[in-house]
Write a protein that holds these residues in place. Sequence first.
Motif, PDB file in Angstrom:
ATOM      1  N   GLU A   9      -3.526   9.812  -2.625  1.00 40.09           N
ATOM      2  CA  GLU A   9      -3.167   8.645  -1.805  1.00 40.09           C
ATOM      3  C   GLU A   9      -2.168   7.754  -2.552  1.00 40.09           C
ATOM      4  O   GLU A   9      -1.196   7.282  -1.967  1.00 40.09           O
ATOM      5  CB  GLU A   9      -4.418   7.819  -1.467  1.00 40.09           C
ATOM      6  N   ALA A  10      -2.422   7.563  -3.831  1.00 44.57           N
ATOM      7  CA  ALA A  10      -1.536   6.732  -4.645  1.00 44.57           C
ATOM      8  C   ALA A  10      -0.144   7.359  -4.740  1.00 44.57           C
ATOM      9  O   ALA A  10       0.867   6.654  -4.625  1.00 44.57           O
ATOM     10  CB  ALA A  10      -2.135   6.529  -6.031  1.00 44.57           C
ATOM     11  N   ILE A  11      -0.090   8.667  -4.930  1.00 42.46           N
ATOM     12  CA  ILE A  11       1.207   9.359  -5.006  1.00 42.46           C
ATOM     13  C   ILE A  11       1.967   9.199  -3.691  1.00 42.46           C
ATOM     14  O   ILE A  11       3.153   8.864  -3.692  1.00 42.46           O
ATOM     15  CB  ILE A  11       1.021  10.858  -5.375  1.00 42.46           C
ATOM     16  N   LYS A  12       1.288   9.410  -2.565  1.00 43.17           N
ATOM     17  CA  LYS A  12       1.945   9.270  -1.254  1.00 43.17           C
ATOM     18  C   LYS A  12       2.445   7.844  -1.046  1.00 43.17           C
ATOM     19  O   LYS A  12       3.563   7.622  -0.574  1.00 43.17           O
ATOM     20  CB  LYS A  12       0.980   9.653  -0.109  1.00 43.17           C
ATOM     21  N   LYS A  13       1.622   6.888  -1.409  1.00 43.18           N
ATOM     22  CA  LYS A  13       1.999   5.477  -1.251  1.00 43.18           C
ATOM     23  C   LYS A  13       3.233   5.149  -2.101  1.00 43.18           C
ATOM     24  O   LYS A  13       4.158   4.495  -1.634  1.00 43.18           O
ATOM     25  CB  LYS A  13       0.821   4.577  -1.631  1.00 43.18           C
ATOM     26  N   LEU A  14       3.251   5.625  -3.341  1.00 40.71           N
ATOM     27  CA  LEU A  14       4.383   5.350  -4.232  1.00 40.71           C
ATOM     28  C   LEU A  14       5.625   6.139  -3.829  1.00 40.71           C
ATOM     29  O   LEU A  14       6.741   5.653  -4.007  1.00 40.71           O
ATOM     30  CB  LEU A  14       4.007   5.637  -5.688  1.00 40.71           C
ATOM     31  N   GLU A  15       5.451   7.330  -3.288  1.00 38.57           N
ATOM     32  CA  GLU A  15       6.605   8.087  -2.781  1.00 38.57           C
ATOM     33  C   GLU A  15       7.268   7.295  -1.655  1.00 38.57           C
ATOM     34  O   GLU A  15       8.486   7.164  -1.599  1.00 38.57           O
ATOM     35  CB  GLU A  15       6.182   9.470  -2.279  1.00 38.57           C
ATOM     36  N   HIS A  16       6.436   6.765  -0.761  1.00 39.88           N
ATOM     37  CA  HIS A  16       6.962   5.955   0.346  1.00 39.88           C
ATOM     38  C   HIS A  16       7.632   4.685  -0.195  1.00 39.88           C
ATOM     39  O   HIS A  16       8.715   4.297   0.257  1.00 39.88           O
ATOM     40  CB  HIS A  16       5.842   5.591   1.323  1.00 39.88           C
ATOM     41  N   TYR A  17       7.003   4.043  -1.168  1.00 42.81           N
ATOM     42  CA  TYR A  17       7.519   2.829  -1.795  1.00 42.81           C
ATOM     43  C   TYR A  17       8.905   3.072  -2.397  1.00 42.81           C
ATOM     44  O   TYR A  17       9.813   2.258  -2.241  1.00 42.81           O
ATOM     45  CB  TYR A  17       6.523   2.381  -2.874  1.00 42.81           C
ATOM     46  N   CYS A  18       9.079   4.222  -3.055  1.00 44.39           N
ATOM     47  CA  CYS A  18      10.367   4.551  -3.681  1.00 44.39           C
ATOM     48  C   CYS A  18      11.391   5.068  -2.669  1.00 44.39           C
ATOM     49  O   CYS A  18      12.592   4.895  -2.871  1.00 44.39           O
ATOM     50  CB  CYS A  18      10.173   5.593  -4.781  1.00 44.39           C
ATOM     51  N   ALA A  19      10.928   5.711  -1.608  1.00 45.90           N
ATOM     52  CA  ALA A  19      11.850   6.248  -0.604  1.00 45.90           C
ATOM     53  C   ALA A  19      12.415   5.120   0.268  1.00 45.90           C
ATOM     54  O   ALA A  19      13.558   5.197   0.729  1.00 45.90           O
ATOM     55  CB  ALA A  19      11.143   7.270   0.267  1.00 45.90           C
ATOM     56  N   TYR A  20      11.638   4.066   0.463  1.00 48.77           N
ATOM     57  CA  TYR A  20      12.053   2.941   1.294  1.00 48.77           C
ATOM     58  C   TYR A  20      13.270   2.237   0.697  1.00 48.77           C
ATOM     59  O   TYR A  20      14.194   1.853   1.397  1.00 48.77           O
ATOM     60  CB  TYR A  20      10.885   1.961   1.450  1.00 48.77           C
ATOM     61  N   GLN A  21      13.270   2.093  -0.627  1.00 49.55           N
ATOM     62  CA  GLN A  21      14.342   1.389  -1.324  1.00 49.55           C
ATOM     63  C   GLN A  21      14.350   1.849  -2.772  1.00 49.55           C
ATOM     64  O   GLN A  21      13.308   2.194  -3.311  1.00 49.55           O
ATOM     65  CB  GLN A  21      14.047  -0.104  -1.207  1.00 49.55           C
ATOM     66  N   THR A  29       5.696   0.528 -12.032  1.00 44.63           N
ATOM     67  CA  THR A  29       4.546   0.263 -12.913  1.00 44.63           C
ATOM     68  C   THR A  29       3.793  -0.972 -12.444  1.00 44.63           C
ATOM     69  O   THR A  29       2.555  -0.972 -12.401  1.00 44.63           O
ATOM     70  CB  THR A  29       5.024   0.088 -14.374  1.00 44.63           C
ATOM     71  N   GLN A  30       4.508  -2.020 -12.058  1.00 42.35           N
ATOM     72  CA  GLN A  30       3.863  -3.232 -11.563  1.00 42.35           C
ATOM     73  C   GLN A  30       3.078  -2.947 -10.282  1.00 42.35           C
ATOM     74  O   GLN A  30       1.977  -3.460 -10.090  1.00 42.35           O
ATOM     75  CB  GLN A  30       4.898  -4.338 -11.312  1.00 42.35           C
ATOM     76  N   LYS A  31       3.633  -2.123  -9.427  1.00 42.89           N
ATOM     77  CA  LYS A  31       2.955  -1.745  -8.184  1.00 42.89           C
ATOM     78  C   LYS A  31       1.661  -0.984  -8.502  1.00 42.89           C
ATOM     79  O   LYS A  31       0.625  -1.228  -7.890  1.00 42.89           O
ATOM     80  CB  LYS A  31       3.893  -0.888  -7.327  1.00 42.89           C
ATOM     81  N   LEU A  32       1.729  -0.068  -9.471  1.00 43.90           N
ATOM     82  CA  LEU A  32       0.542   0.702  -9.858  1.00 43.90           C
ATOM     83  C   LEU A  32      -0.520  -0.203 -10.477  1.00 43.90           C
ATOM     84  O   LEU A  32      -1.721  -0.017 -10.232  1.00 43.90           O
ATOM     85  CB  LEU A  32       0.930   1.827 -10.817  1.00 43.90           C
ATOM     86  N   ILE A  33      -0.104  -1.182 -11.267  1.00 43.75           N
ATOM     87  CA  ILE A  33      -1.052  -2.140 -11.843  1.00 43.75           C
ATOM     88  C   ILE A  33      -1.696  -2.945 -10.728  1.00 43.75           C
ATOM     89  O   ILE A  33      -2.914  -3.164 -10.721  1.00 43.75           O
ATOM     90  CB  ILE A  33      -0.347  -3.060 -12.869  1.00 43.75           C
ATOM     91  N   GLN A  34      -0.897  -3.359  -9.773  1.00 46.05           N
ATOM     92  CA  GLN A  34      -1.394  -4.108  -8.612  1.00 46.05           C
ATOM     93  C   GLN A  34      -2.409  -3.276  -7.818  1.00 46.05           C
ATOM     94  O   GLN A  34      -3.376  -3.806  -7.292  1.00 46.05           O
ATOM     95  CB  GLN A  34      -0.200  -4.487  -7.727  1.00 46.05           C
ATOM     96  N   MET A  35      -2.188  -1.959  -7.787  1.00 45.52           N
ATOM     97  CA  MET A  35      -3.116  -1.053  -7.091  1.00 45.52           C
ATOM     98  C   MET A  35      -4.350  -0.742  -7.952  1.00 45.52           C
ATOM     99  O   MET A  35      -5.200   0.026  -7.549  1.00 45.52           O
ATOM    100  CB  MET A  35      -2.397   0.253  -6.731  1.00 45.52           C
ATOM    101  N   GLN A  36      -4.402  -1.317  -9.147  1.00 47.75           N
ATOM    102  CA  GLN A  36      -5.515  -1.152 -10.085  1.00 47.75           C
ATOM    103  C   GLN A  36      -5.714   0.297 -10.526  1.00 47.75           C
ATOM    104  O   GLN A  36      -6.848   0.772 -10.631  1.00 47.75           O
ATOM    105  CB  GLN A  36      -6.806  -1.738  -9.486  1.00 47.75           C
ATOM    106  N   ASP A  43       0.780   6.890 -15.595  1.00 45.78           N
ATOM    107  CA  ASP A  43       1.745   7.775 -16.260  1.00 45.78           C
ATOM    108  C   ASP A  43       1.964   9.048 -15.455  1.00 45.78           C
ATOM    109  O   ASP A  43       3.100   9.507 -15.286  1.00 45.78           O
ATOM    110  CB  ASP A  43       1.268   8.123 -17.675  1.00 45.78           C
ATOM    111  N   HIS A  44       0.883   9.638 -14.970  1.00 46.31           N
ATOM    112  CA  HIS A  44       0.962  10.867 -14.175  1.00 46.31           C
ATOM    113  C   HIS A  44       1.816  10.639 -12.919  1.00 46.31           C
ATOM    114  O   HIS A  44       2.678  11.474 -12.584  1.00 46.31           O
ATOM    115  CB  HIS A  44      -0.452  11.341 -13.793  1.00 46.31           C
ATOM    116  N   ILE A  45       1.599   9.529 -12.248  1.00 51.78           N
ATOM    117  CA  ILE A  45       2.334   9.237 -11.009  1.00 51.78           C
ATOM    118  C   ILE A  45       3.817   9.005 -11.306  1.00 51.78           C
ATOM    119  O   ILE A  45       4.692   9.510 -10.597  1.00 51.78           O
ATOM    120  CB  ILE A  45       1.707   8.039 -10.258  1.00 51.78           C
ATOM    121  N   VAL A  46       4.122   8.264 -12.371  1.00 58.91           N
ATOM    122  CA  VAL A  46       5.525   8.012 -12.736  1.00 58.91           C
ATOM    123  C   VAL A  46       6.230   9.335 -13.043  1.00 58.91           C
ATOM    124  O   VAL A  46       7.361   9.565 -12.583  1.00 58.91           O
ATOM    125  CB  VAL A  46       5.629   7.018 -13.916  1.00 58.91           C
TER     126      VAL A  46
END
Length: 155
Positions: A9-21, A29-36, A43-46
Amino acid sequence: MNNSYTLEEAIKKLEHYCAYQERCHKEVTQKLIQMQMIPEVRDHIVVHLLEHNFLNEERYAKAFVSGKFNIKKWGKQRLKLELKRKDISSYNISAALKIIDEVDYYRTFNQLAEKKLESIKEPNKFKKKKKLIDYLLYRGWETHLVYDKVNELIP
């Protein structure tokens, strides 16, 4: 934010976050910290985003420079400072600044200075000069350009 995310779920959310802009590593990294998310998962997601080309600092820097120069009329000093604040490497900053055409850069600077001068309704010549200088320096234009132009426009 009380949501907890699985890795997928986190990977999909971040893929969308990066694809949007375009995003930089710091924003992701700040977004991942915010997602706790825990550091190992972050590191794996980045790494996943880098491998699948969702995250590319050079592309980000070029998009940032292009947008801020064309829309906000920022000079190279301000662009450099803002990219450094986002932890972009010096190499990527230099590469991004090279996309600005020199003729376009000076044309934009001259138009910006002349337009701002028209809007300053200050009768005192020295205060008028100071307002124009402060405006152009805040926008990140080089000091020598600013002082030369101001002295040319307000003799």
